[in-house]
Design a protein around this motif. Structure first.
Motif, PDB file in Angstrom:
ATOM      1  N   THR A   1      15.508 -10.815  -4.294  1.00  8.34           N
ATOM      2  CA  THR A   1      14.997 -11.837  -3.378  1.00  8.34           C
ATOM      3  C   THR A   1      14.837 -11.285  -1.959  1.00  8.34           C
ATOM      4  O   THR A   1      15.570 -10.400  -1.544  1.00  8.34           O
ATOM      5  CB  THR A   1      15.912 -13.078  -3.343  1.00  8.34           C
ATOM      6  N   THR A   2      13.883 -11.856  -1.238  1.00  8.98           N
ATOM      7  CA  THR A   2      13.703 -11.508   0.170  1.00  8.98           C
ATOM      8  C   THR A   2      14.306 -12.586   1.068  1.00  8.98           C
ATOM      9  O   THR A   2      14.382 -12.409   2.274  1.00  8.98           O
ATOM     10  CB  THR A   2      12.204 -11.361   0.523  1.00  8.98           C
ATOM     11  N   ASN A   3      14.742 -13.661   0.466  1.00  7.64           N
ATOM     12  CA  ASN A   3      15.284 -14.799   1.204  1.00  7.64           C
ATOM     13  C   ASN A   3      16.804 -14.657   1.309  1.00  7.64           C
ATOM     14  O   ASN A   3      17.506 -14.692   0.293  1.00  7.64           O
ATOM     15  CB  ASN A   3      14.896 -16.087   0.473  1.00  7.64           C
ATOM     16  N   LEU A   4      17.313 -14.499   2.534  1.00 10.96           N
ATOM     17  CA  LEU A   4      18.748 -14.287   2.725  1.00 10.96           C
ATOM     18  C   LEU A   4      19.576 -15.477   2.257  1.00 10.96           C
ATOM     19  O   LEU A   4      20.671 -15.304   1.712  1.00 10.96           O
ATOM     20  CB  LEU A   4      19.052 -13.954   4.180  1.00 10.96           C
ATOM     21  N   ASP A   5      19.071 -16.692   2.430  1.00 12.57           N
ATOM     22  CA  ASP A   5      19.796 -17.873   1.954  1.00 12.57           C
ATOM     23  C   ASP A   5      19.895 -17.874   0.428  1.00 12.57           C
ATOM     24  O   ASP A   5      20.937 -18.222  -0.133  1.00 12.57           O
ATOM     25  CB  ASP A   5      19.136 -19.158   2.449  1.00 12.57           C
ATOM     26  N   GLU A   6      18.811 -17.494  -0.235  1.00 11.30           N
ATOM     27  CA  GLU A   6      18.858 -17.398  -1.694  1.00 11.30           C
ATOM     28  C   GLU A   6      19.838 -16.322  -2.121  1.00 11.30           C
ATOM     29  O   GLU A   6      20.594 -16.495  -3.084  1.00 11.30           O
ATOM     30  CB  GLU A   6      17.468 -17.106  -2.269  1.00 11.30           C
TER      31      GLU A   6
ATOM     32  N   PRO B   1      17.783  -7.686   5.327  1.00 11.31           N
ATOM     33  CA  PRO B   1      16.482  -7.384   4.721  1.00 11.31           C
ATOM     34  C   PRO B   1      16.420  -5.870   4.467  1.00 11.31           C
ATOM     35  O   PRO B   1      16.922  -5.085   5.272  1.00 11.31           O
ATOM     36  CB  PRO B   1      15.468  -7.794   5.799  1.00 11.31           C
ATOM     37  N   TYR B   2      15.857  -5.487   3.331  1.00 11.93           N
ATOM     38  CA  TYR B   2      15.782  -4.071   2.964  1.00 11.93           C
ATOM     39  C   TYR B   2      14.391  -3.767   2.420  1.00 11.93           C
ATOM     40  O   TYR B   2      13.882  -4.480   1.556  1.00 11.93           O
ATOM     41  CB  TYR B   2      16.842  -3.744   1.906  1.00 11.93           C
ATOM     42  N   TYR B   3      13.796  -2.707   2.907  1.00  5.05           N
ATOM     43  CA  TYR B   3      12.461  -2.272   2.499  1.00  5.05           C
ATOM     44  C   TYR B   3      12.614  -1.010   1.663  1.00  5.05           C
ATOM     45  O   TYR B   3      13.026   0.032   2.171  1.00  5.05           O
ATOM     46  CB  TYR B   3      11.643  -2.001   3.768  1.00  5.05           C
ATOM     47  N   GLY B   4      12.328  -1.120   0.370  1.00  2.00           N
ATOM     48  CA  GLY B   4      12.519   0.016  -0.527  1.00  2.00           C
ATOM     49  C   GLY B   4      11.408   0.121  -1.546  1.00  2.00           C
ATOM     50  O   GLY B   4      10.510  -0.715  -1.616  1.00  2.00           O
ATOM     51  N   SER B   5      11.507   1.132  -2.374  1.00  2.00           N
ATOM     52  CA  SER B   5      10.494   1.376  -3.399  1.00  2.00           C
ATOM     53  C   SER B   5      10.366   0.180  -4.336  1.00  2.00           C
ATOM     54  O   SER B   5      11.366  -0.369  -4.813  1.00  2.00           O
ATOM     55  CB  SER B   5      10.860   2.621  -4.210  1.00  2.00           C
ATOM     56  N   ALA B   6       9.139  -0.193  -4.630  1.00  2.00           N
ATOM     57  CA  ALA B   6       8.901  -1.304  -5.554  1.00  2.00           C
ATOM     58  C   ALA B   6       9.346  -0.968  -6.975  1.00  2.00           C
ATOM     59  O   ALA B   6       9.484  -1.855  -7.812  1.00  2.00           O
ATOM     60  CB  ALA B   6       7.418  -1.688  -5.534  1.00  2.00           C
TER      61      ALA B   6
ATOM     62  N   VAL C   1      21.855  -9.342 -13.346  1.00  2.40           N
ATOM     63  CA  VAL C   1      20.967  -8.353 -13.975  1.00  2.40           C
ATOM     64  C   VAL C   1      20.118  -9.028 -15.046  1.00  2.40           C
ATOM     65  O   VAL C   1      18.901  -8.838 -15.107  1.00  2.40           O
ATOM     66  CB  VAL C   1      21.771  -7.172 -14.572  1.00  2.40           C
ATOM     67  N   GLU C   2      20.752  -9.820 -15.896  1.00  2.31           N
ATOM     68  CA  GLU C   2      20.025 -10.523 -16.961  1.00  2.31           C
ATOM     69  C   GLU C   2      18.939 -11.428 -16.396  1.00  2.31           C
ATOM     70  O   GLU C   2      17.874 -11.575 -17.002  1.00  2.31           O
ATOM     71  CB  GLU C   2      20.994 -11.348 -17.816  1.00  2.31           C
ATOM     72  N   ASN C   3      19.195 -12.035 -15.249  1.00  2.00           N
ATOM     73  CA  ASN C   3      18.225 -12.935 -14.614  1.00  2.00           C
ATOM     74  C   ASN C   3      17.264 -12.197 -13.685  1.00  2.00           C
ATOM     75  O   ASN C   3      16.513 -12.848 -12.945  1.00  2.00           O
ATOM     76  CB  ASN C   3      18.948 -14.048 -13.852  1.00  2.00           C
ATOM     77  N   GLU C   4      17.309 -10.876 -13.711  1.00  2.00           N
ATOM     78  CA  GLU C   4      16.437 -10.012 -12.902  1.00  2.00           C
ATOM     79  C   GLU C   4      16.544 -10.308 -11.404  1.00  2.00           C
ATOM     80  O   GLU C   4      15.573 -10.214 -10.664  1.00  2.00           O
ATOM     81  CB  GLU C   4      14.990 -10.095 -13.388  1.00  2.00           C
ATOM     82  N   LYS C   5      17.733 -10.644 -10.975  1.00  2.00           N
ATOM     83  CA  LYS C   5      17.993 -10.891  -9.550  1.00  2.00           C
ATOM     84  C   LYS C   5      18.690  -9.705  -8.891  1.00  2.00           C
ATOM     85  O   LYS C   5      18.577  -9.508  -7.697  1.00  2.00           O
ATOM     86  CB  LYS C   5      18.857 -12.146  -9.351  1.00  2.00           C
ATOM     87  N   LEU C   6      19.421  -8.929  -9.685  1.00  2.00           N
ATOM     88  CA  LEU C   6      20.139  -7.771  -9.165  1.00  2.00           C
ATOM     89  C   LEU C   6      19.390  -6.509  -9.549  1.00  2.00           C
ATOM     90  O   LEU C   6      19.123  -6.259 -10.725  1.00  2.00           O
ATOM     91  CB  LEU C   6      21.565  -7.724  -9.725  1.00  2.00           C
ATOM     92  N   VAL C   7      19.025  -5.726  -8.556  1.00  2.00           N
ATOM     93  CA  VAL C   7      18.229  -4.526  -8.759  1.00  2.00           C
ATOM     94  C   VAL C   7      19.121  -3.285  -8.798  1.00  2.00           C
ATOM     95  O   VAL C   7      18.949  -2.409  -9.629  1.00  2.00           O
ATOM     96  CB  VAL C   7      17.161  -4.392  -7.642  1.00  2.00           C
ATOM     97  N   VAL C   8      20.074  -3.209  -7.888  1.00  2.00           N
ATOM     98  CA  VAL C   8      20.994  -2.073  -7.793  1.00  2.00           C
ATOM     99  C   VAL C   8      22.375  -2.616  -7.452  1.00  2.00           C
ATOM    100  O   VAL C   8      22.504  -3.538  -6.651  1.00  2.00           O
ATOM    101  CB  VAL C   8      20.556  -1.076  -6.681  1.00  2.00           C
TER     102      VAL C   8
ATOM    103  N   ALA D   1       0.812  -1.220   0.000  1.00  2.00           N
ATOM    104  CA  ALA D   1       0.000   0.000   0.000  1.00  2.00           C
ATOM    105  C   ALA D   1       0.845   1.269   0.000  1.00  2.00           C
ATOM    106  O   ALA D   1       0.362   2.336  -0.378  1.00  2.00           O
ATOM    107  CB  ALA D   1      -0.950  -0.001   1.197  1.00  2.00           C
ATOM    108  N   TYR D   2       2.097   1.169   0.411  1.00  2.00           N
ATOM    109  CA  TYR D   2       2.989   2.334   0.438  1.00  2.00           C
ATOM    110  C   TYR D   2       3.868   2.429  -0.809  1.00  2.00           C
ATOM    111  O   TYR D   2       4.748   3.289  -0.885  1.00  2.00           O
ATOM    112  CB  TYR D   2       3.870   2.287   1.687  1.00  2.00           C
ATOM    113  N   GLY D   3       3.687   1.508  -1.754  1.00  2.00           N
ATOM    114  CA  GLY D   3       4.518   1.493  -2.953  1.00  2.00           C
ATOM    115  C   GLY D   3       5.888   0.879  -2.703  1.00  2.00           C
ATOM    116  O   GLY D   3       6.827   1.106  -3.461  1.00  2.00           O
ATOM    117  N   MET D   4       6.005   0.088  -1.658  1.00  2.00           N
ATOM    118  CA  MET D   4       7.283  -0.470  -1.243  1.00  2.00           C
ATOM    119  C   MET D   4       7.237  -2.003  -1.308  1.00  2.00           C
ATOM    120  O   MET D   4       6.172  -2.588  -1.458  1.00  2.00           O
ATOM    121  CB  MET D   4       7.580  -0.053   0.206  1.00  2.00           C
ATOM    122  N   LYS D   5       8.406  -2.614  -1.164  1.00  2.00           N
ATOM    123  CA  LYS D   5       8.501  -4.065  -1.051  1.00  2.00           C
ATOM    124  C   LYS D   5       9.845  -4.426  -0.438  1.00  2.00           C
ATOM    125  O   LYS D   5      10.741  -3.591  -0.332  1.00  2.00           O
ATOM    126  CB  LYS D   5       8.293  -4.751  -2.395  1.00  2.00           C
ATOM    127  N   MET D   6       9.977  -5.675  -0.070  1.00  2.00           N
ATOM    128  CA  MET D   6      11.211  -6.157   0.556  1.00  2.00           C
ATOM    129  C   MET D   6      12.204  -6.646  -0.500  1.00  2.00           C
ATOM    130  O   MET D   6      11.819  -7.199  -1.525  1.00  2.00           O
ATOM    131  CB  MET D   6      10.909  -7.295   1.529  1.00  2.00           C
TER     132      MET D   6
END
Length: 153
Positions: free
Chosen positions: A104-109, A131-136, A78-85, A40-45
């Protein structure tokens, strides 16, 4: 006295309406929010990875190869859409070298995604995971960035 009560009541109602109006976004796009898995805040983990200087201070060709492998791993993620920044940080007193934000939100992954990174494997870099909560919308910046770089790092 009755008119004073009505006046005060009216002010309270108008104030409450104003507060509610400030909390809702007139530009809200429910389809985009759903596509980005935004709350609802435009965010995600995500997972934030802090990369520090490792204990290996070797400066031979092995180091160069390890960091070349690190860049290949970054591009693969990046190609596998796993790295955001990803990016380096400026000089600091903490030996902090750079950051990753992983989708990912899973630290083991997250650890698994970086386990084959030669710079981390060979201890040129050490990684801490949070864990990091940032803009979706963070993943969308990569699409824009791909349009503005002139030379590939």
């Amino acid at each position: 006295m009755n008119s004073l009560k009505v006046y005060v009541f009216t002010l309270v109602v108008l104030f409450a309406i104003q507060l509610t109006a400030q909390k809702t976004n007139p530009n809200y796009n429910s389809e985009l929010a759903k596509e980005l898995d935004a709350d609802a805040y435009g965010m995600k983990m995500y997972t934030l990875v802090l990369l520090h200087s490792g204990k290996n201070t070797d400066t031979t060709e092995t180091r160069s190869l390890a960091f070349a492998s690190n860049m290949k791993n970054i591009n693969r993620l990046v190609e596998n859409e796993k790295l955001v920044v990803a990016g380096p940080v400026g000089e600091n007193d903490s030996d902090l070298r750079g950051i990753f934000i992983l989708s990912t939100t899973n630290l083991d992954e997250a650890k698994s995604l970086l386990k084959n990174d030669a710079a981390i494997q060979q201890n040129y870099l050490s990684a801490q995971y949070f864990p990091y909560y940032g803009s979706a919308t963070l993943p969308n910046y990569l699409k824009a960035h791909d349009l503005i770089w002139k030379e590939k790092p």
